[in-house]
Design an enzyme around this catalytic site. Structure first.
Site, short mmCIF file in Angstrom:
data_model
loop_
_atom_site.label_atom_id
_atom_site.label_comp_id
_atom_site.label_asym_id
_atom_site.label_seq_id
_atom_site.Cartn_x
_atom_site.Cartn_y
_atom_site.Cartn_z
N GLN A 264 54.46 64.67 -68.75
CA GLN A 264 53.92 63.97 -69.90
C GLN A 264 54.92 62.93 -70.41
O GLN A 264 54.57 61.79 -70.70
CB GLN A 264 53.62 64.98 -71.02
CG GLN A 264 52.56 64.54 -71.96
CD GLN A 264 51.29 64.28 -71.19
OE1 GLN A 264 50.79 63.18 -71.24
NE2 GLN A 264 50.78 65.25 -70.46
N HIS A 267 55.34 59.23 -69.13
CA HIS A 267 54.38 58.16 -69.48
C HIS A 267 55.05 57.07 -70.31
O HIS A 267 54.97 55.91 -69.99
CB HIS A 267 53.21 58.72 -70.28
CG HIS A 267 52.12 59.27 -69.43
ND1 HIS A 267 51.39 58.49 -68.58
CD2 HIS A 267 51.63 60.53 -69.31
CE1 HIS A 267 50.49 59.24 -67.95
NE2 HIS A 267 50.62 60.47 -68.37
N GLU A 332 46.20 66.98 -76.87
CA GLU A 332 45.36 66.34 -75.86
C GLU A 332 45.23 67.28 -74.64
O GLU A 332 44.14 67.54 -74.16
CB GLU A 332 46.02 65.01 -75.45
CG GLU A 332 45.24 64.23 -74.43
CD GLU A 332 46.00 63.01 -73.92
OE1 GLU A 332 47.23 62.94 -74.10
OE2 GLU A 332 45.36 62.14 -73.31
N HIS A 333 46.38 67.76 -74.15
CA HIS A 333 46.39 68.71 -73.03
C HIS A 333 47.05 70.00 -73.48
O HIS A 333 48.12 69.95 -74.08
CB HIS A 333 47.20 68.17 -71.85
CG HIS A 333 46.81 66.79 -71.40
ND1 HIS A 333 47.46 65.65 -71.82
CD2 HIS A 333 45.85 66.40 -70.54
CE1 HIS A 333 46.91 64.60 -71.25
NE2 HIS A 333 45.93 65.01 -70.47
N ASP A 366 44.56 65.37 -64.25
CA ASP A 366 44.75 63.92 -64.41
C ASP A 366 44.06 63.15 -63.27
O ASP A 366 43.59 62.03 -63.47
CB ASP A 366 46.24 63.57 -64.38
CG ASP A 366 46.96 64.01 -65.64
OD1 ASP A 366 46.29 64.27 -66.64
OD2 ASP A 366 48.21 64.08 -65.61
N HIS A 425 7.37 53.48 -100.57
CA HIS A 425 7.48 54.61 -99.66
C HIS A 425 6.37 55.63 -99.96
O HIS A 425 5.68 56.09 -99.07
CB HIS A 425 8.83 55.33 -99.83
CG HIS A 425 9.98 54.66 -99.15
ND1 HIS A 425 10.46 53.44 -99.55
CD2 HIS A 425 10.74 55.05 -98.10
CE1 HIS A 425 11.48 53.11 -98.78
NE2 HIS A 425 11.66 54.07 -97.88
#
Ligand code: NAD
Length: 435
Positions: A264, A267, A332-333, A366, A425
């Site tokens: 991770q 990145h 996220e993960h 991934d 209406h």
């Protein structure tokens, strides 16, 4: 290289939760220089279309053409890229694409309706989007897996036309990206990028048709442009830095955990890698693995900075506490790196994707396991979901009231409309009620 710095925390410390919240906080701060540049680019593309796109492509990507058609890749170029790949890469790409497609086929939502006793029919019509723009980043690195993860759910949903944009700085095309476009059946590909590509898709130009939604990741210019065109078109999300949370019971191999944290952290420097572990001895072992493995990583500088900036090794009392903290983080993960991992799935309420057990490493998700790798970041897994077929389908309500149904519903609607003071209406409902 000095021993890498990664903070060690203990969930029993009185200040732990505020320390954790500070670590999680991430403001995708707006850089006024970028915002101003994007304002100008959006306006120019809106006003002059192709001319502006060609000019910005020359300026930012050093790609000099005199007409837009030269920035479109013919289908034959995509097919040639696929045919020219080394066999192992072509096979890997195809297998990944098949697995991602098989998974996403299960997400298709069908239209439905039901009829009430008096003949009134109610339902929901599901329609794929007509035209979608797919942004594939290409400034500093290339992301063929992004093509698969964005294009396949769109195709499975039945999107009418898929238009991909990918910058090719200095004219350098990435064959894997083009091959992925060929495999997924992208309809048109333009070699443009940045805010000008987002603007071209959002507003349309003489050559590039206007789309209904833009998906795909990109740098700060792309993210800012997507945020700004939202409303004119739909967008998927504006993603923050990538995150992994590993929960460990002290079982398994500390090298594996260390490498999962690296995966991770490599990145970018703002990526977040956190370990929650019940076993202090195992945390020491992971720290030792980090020190041992980092010097051999080509991206060690990025990893070290990311771990120092936003990483943590956290001692927890038990796995219940770990799950409670995981739900607060809404990562996220999430990797459940433990013996009896399956038993703990039910305790997790908030995560983009859960990887269960020692064999389920994030990298498989991934690229090729099947589920989408575009996942909610910055704690947004509390309220949002992975990219999926549903992001490329929309729903229309169906209301077909029978004559008998109008007799029942008319008075109810009229009464409520009277209460709101909306006489037209009320009258329109009462017209349908027989005396
Ligand atoms: P990119 O395609 O996003 O950006 C390149 C474009 O930026 C260029 O074509 C140019 O038009 C524009 N640009 C560059 N400098 C500019 C300037 N000074 N003024 C105006 N425009 C300018 O490619 P990238 O830069 O490599 O960034 C890719 C990003 O996508 C990275 O931040 C990466 O982390 C992210 N990403 C995220 C995911 C995810 O799933 N979250 C996946 C892949 C990539």
């Amino acid at each position: 290289m000095n021993s890498p710095q990664i903070r060690r925390l203990d969930a029993r410390e009185p200040e732990f939760l505020s320390t954790l919240d500070a670590l999680l906080a991430f403001e995708s701060g707006t850089d006024s220089r970028i915002e101003n540049a994007v304002t100008d680019i959006l306006a120019a593309v809106r006003n002059t279309g192709d001319t502006a796109v060609i000019e910005y492509t020359r300026r930012f990507d050093r790609l000099d053409v005199d007409h837009m058609a030269a920035l479109e890749l013919p289908e034959a170029a995509l097919q040639a890229a696929l045919d020219g790949l080394p066999e192992a890469q072509r096979a890997a790409l195809k297998t990944a694409a098949e697995r991602v497609e098989a998974y996403h086929r299960r997400q298709i939502v069908e239209s439905w309706d039901y009829t009430e006793a008096d003949g009134t029919r109610l339902g929901q019509i599901v329609t794929p989007l007509d035209r979608v723009g797919l942004y594939v980043p290409g400034g500093r690195a290339s992301y063929p897996s992004s093509v698969l993860m964005n294009a396949i759910p769109a195709k499975v949903a039945g999107v009418g036309e898929l238009i991909m944009v990918v910058p090719t700085p200095d004219g350098e095309r990435n064959p894997l990206v083009l091959a992925a476009a060929a495999i997924t059946g992208v309809d048109r590909v333009f070699t443009i990028g940045g805010a000008q590509a987002v603007a071209a898709l959002a507003y349309g130009t003489q050559t590039i048709p206007q789309v209904d939604k833009i998906v795909g990741p990109g740098n700060a210019y792309v993210a800012s442009a997507k945020r700004r065109v939202f409303g004119t078109v739909g967008i998927d999300m504006v993603a923050g830095p990538s995150e992994v949370l590993v929960i460990s019971d002290g079982s398994g191999n500390p090298d594996w955990v260390a490498m999962d944290l690296f995966a991770q952290a490599e990145h970018d420097e703002l990526a977040q890698s956190i370990l929650l572990c019940t076993d202090a001895g195992f945390i020491d072992a992971v720290a030792a693995s980090i020190a041992k493995l980092l010097p051999d990583m080509p991206r060690r500088d990025t990893i070290a900075t990311s771990l120092a900036n936003r990483g943590a090794l956290i001692k927890v009392s038990d796995l219940d506490e770990a799950c409670a903290i995981a739900n607060r983080i809404a990562p996220e993960h999430l990797e459940l790196s433990m013996e009896d991992a399956e038993a703990w799935i039910g305790k997790i309420r908030h995560a983009g994707a859960i990887f269960v057990g020692h064999w389920s490493v994030e990298a498989l998700g991934d690229y090729c396991a099947g589920p989408n790798h575009v996942l909610p970041t910055m704690r947004s897994a509390r309220f949002s979901s992975p990219l999926g077929v549903y992001d490329f389908q929309k729903r229309t309500s169906l209301i077909q009231v029978s004559e008998a149904g109008a007799q029942t519903l008319g008075p109810i609607a009229a009464t409520l409309a009277d209460g709101e003071g909306l006489q037209a209406h009320a009258a329109s409902a009462r017209y349908r009620v027989k005396a």
